[in-house]
Design a protein around this motif. Structure first.
Motif, short mmCIF file in Angstrom:
data_model
loop_
_atom_site.label_atom_id
_atom_site.label_comp_id
_atom_site.label_asym_id
_atom_site.label_seq_id
_atom_site.Cartn_x
_atom_site.Cartn_y
_atom_site.Cartn_z
N ASP A 77 0.88 -1.16 0.00
CA ASP A 77 0.00 0.00 0.00
C ASP A 77 0.92 1.21 0.00
O ASP A 77 1.44 1.61 1.05
N TRP A 78 1.13 1.81 -1.18
CA TRP A 78 2.15 2.85 -1.31
C TRP A 78 1.91 4.04 -0.39
O TRP A 78 2.83 4.48 0.32
N PRO A 79 0.69 4.62 -0.35
CA PRO A 79 0.48 5.77 0.55
C PRO A 79 0.74 5.41 2.01
O PRO A 79 1.30 6.21 2.76
N MET A 82 4.47 5.15 2.54
CA MET A 82 5.05 6.49 2.58
C MET A 82 4.75 7.16 3.92
O MET A 82 5.60 7.86 4.49
N ALA A 83 3.57 6.92 4.46
CA ALA A 83 3.22 7.47 5.78
C ALA A 83 4.13 6.87 6.86
O ALA A 83 4.54 7.57 7.80
N GLU A 161 3.21 10.68 -3.45
CA GLU A 161 2.00 10.29 -2.72
C GLU A 161 1.40 9.03 -3.31
O GLU A 161 0.84 8.20 -2.59
N ASN A 162 1.49 8.90 -4.63
CA ASN A 162 1.00 7.70 -5.31
C ASN A 162 2.04 7.27 -6.33
O ASN A 162 2.74 8.10 -6.92
#
Length: 449
Positions: A77-79, A82-83, A161-162
């Protein structure tokens, strides 16, 4: 006009180490950076990258163990990944500024530039320095191609972000290899356009050859001996055009094009001429003590110095050398023996010391222990078929000249060889060491048999 014993331009690893040491000796210090405090490694480089790699390591482990007692599909889950990265990076600037405030170190935000050999301007203020340390790090080199403005940097990639569907990486070194693995495991279609004839040219070609099948398995297209000629925007996104000697131009469609073609010292904004700091071909002219040849008040460290390998431990080492020279007199020199280097692909590839080619050029008489060993326990327990080593041993002294590893935990085991290279340990010394078993380190003795 405020005056300081030392003004440090930059706030990364080299700056932090130097500030701590000279401040502890009672010097007055100022730090200047036009970007958030913390530097490239902590905010825009190795640390956040490794945070993201944690996600692909989990994905790869599940893939390898499928059918061996592990069931179920995982996905990045990329976002959310990144979080997770930002839980590390976001607090750093404020933490660093609090640290400086607590120490009594003055911190300035803005672009620094020399007004004279001992004078710095920042944000409209003029500061005077007994000494200056340039620790500004590095920035991407200019590609010099039409459409260069359409290409993002590695720093931009680490803030996505994506994740776009189609990614082209210009270059075939550390950044291209690492980002291609990460993006491919996250579901992107990835192409590497490498100008050189080999991917990862800084690494042993045999070991790169053992690692390359993993790129293919991930669906990463590798185009070597490919020179990018231009990038253009179309209705469907971007198109990267490239050429090979004696062959027609070819093109690759992309939604994102990433600069991974190398970095150089970040010096342009400093107005070094005003500071009487000599530069040649974009590099500071330094003596053996990391001091400017033309202005003895000025020192440099890390990527800005451009002397040692462009690695975070080198920045820290340089800063210690500079601080010692400032406090004790210019008699200390950097020592870059035994600095390991790792590409954090999954699995990683690592190197330290001399390459086979370098050892031959030096006329060294040495033996080579090399093998691809997917049948060793370390590889088998992880269901990882990529595992191998090449170790160079001096025939006369039994010293470890160089070591090159690929496979599980190569990024950790290479440090043992780094210790040997730096401190003159022999192959016999390592063979006689009792390592915990079963661990990857316990394979070292077999690599030297």
């Amino acid at each position: 006009m405020a005056s300081y014993d030392l003004i440090v331009i930059g706030s990364g690893t080299a700056a932090q180490v130097a500030v701590a040491k000279v401040h502890a000796a009672g010097w007055s210090v100022a730090v200047i950076d036009h970007r958030p405090f913390g530097g490239t490694c902590a905010l825009r480089g190795c640390d956040p990258k490794k945070m993201l790699v944690s996600g692909e390591e989990a994905i790869d482990a599940a893939r390898r163990m499928a059918g061996h007692g592990v069931e179920g599909a995982l996905a990045i889950d990329w976002p959310a990944l990144m979080a997770f990265k930002r839980t590390f990076t976001d607090p750093i600037p404020a933490k660093q500024e609090r640290r400086y405030a607590d120490l009594g170190v003055d911190a300035f935000h803005g672009l620094a530039r020399f007004l004279g050999p001992d004078t710095i301007e920042v944000d409209g203020r003029t500061l005077q320095a007994r000494h200056v340390l340039i620790a500004t790090g590095a920035r991407p080199i200019a590609l010099g191609i039409p459409g260069e403005e359409l290409v993002v940097t590695s720093e931009d990639f680490l803030e996505l972000e994506n994740l776009p569907r189609r990614i082209v990486l210009i270059g075939g070194g550390y950044v291209a290899a690492e980002f291609s693995h990460l993006a491919a495991r996250a579901g992107a279609e990835v192409t590497i356009l490498q100008r050189a004839a080999q991917l990862l040219p800084q690494f042993d070609p045999d070991l790169v050859g053992w690692l390359t099948p993993r790129f293919r398995e991930l669906g990463i297209a590798i185009e070597t001996s490919a020179t990018v000629s231009r990038v253009e925007r179309t209705e469907d996104g971007l198109v990267v055009h490239a050429t090979r000697q004696g062959a027609p131009e070819f093109s690759v469609a992309a939604d994102l094009v990433v600069h991974a073609a190398g970095r150089g010292p970040d010096l342009e904004a400093l107005d070094l001429a005003a500071g009487e700091v000599a530069v040649r071909d974009g590099r500071l002219q330094l003596d053996d003590h990391l001091r400017s040849l033309s202005n003895p008040r000025v020192y440099a460290a890390g990527d800005a110095a451009g002397v040692g390998p462009p690695l975070t431990p080198v920045s820290s080492h340089d800063a210690k050398v500079v601080a010692a020279n400032l406090l004790d007199g210019a008699s200390h020199r950097p020592d870059y023996r035994g600095v390991p280097s790792v590409v954090f692909t999954v699995p990683p590839i690592a190197t330290v010391g001399l390459s086979e080619e370098q050892a031959r050029r030096q006329g060294r008489k040495f033996r080579i222990n090399a093998a691809s060993t997917p049948d060793w326990f370390t590889a088998r327990r992880l269901a990882e078929p990529i595992y191998g080593h090449k170790v160079l041993i001096d025939e006369d002294t039994d010293l470890i000249l160089g070591a090159h590893l690929v496979g599980p935990n190569a990024d950790e085991v290479i440090n043992l060889f780094g210790l040997a290279v730096r401190h003159g340990l022999t192959a016999a010394d390592l063979r006689s060491t009792m390592f915990a078993y079963p661990t990857s380190a316990s394979d070292v003795g077999y690599m030297l048999a």
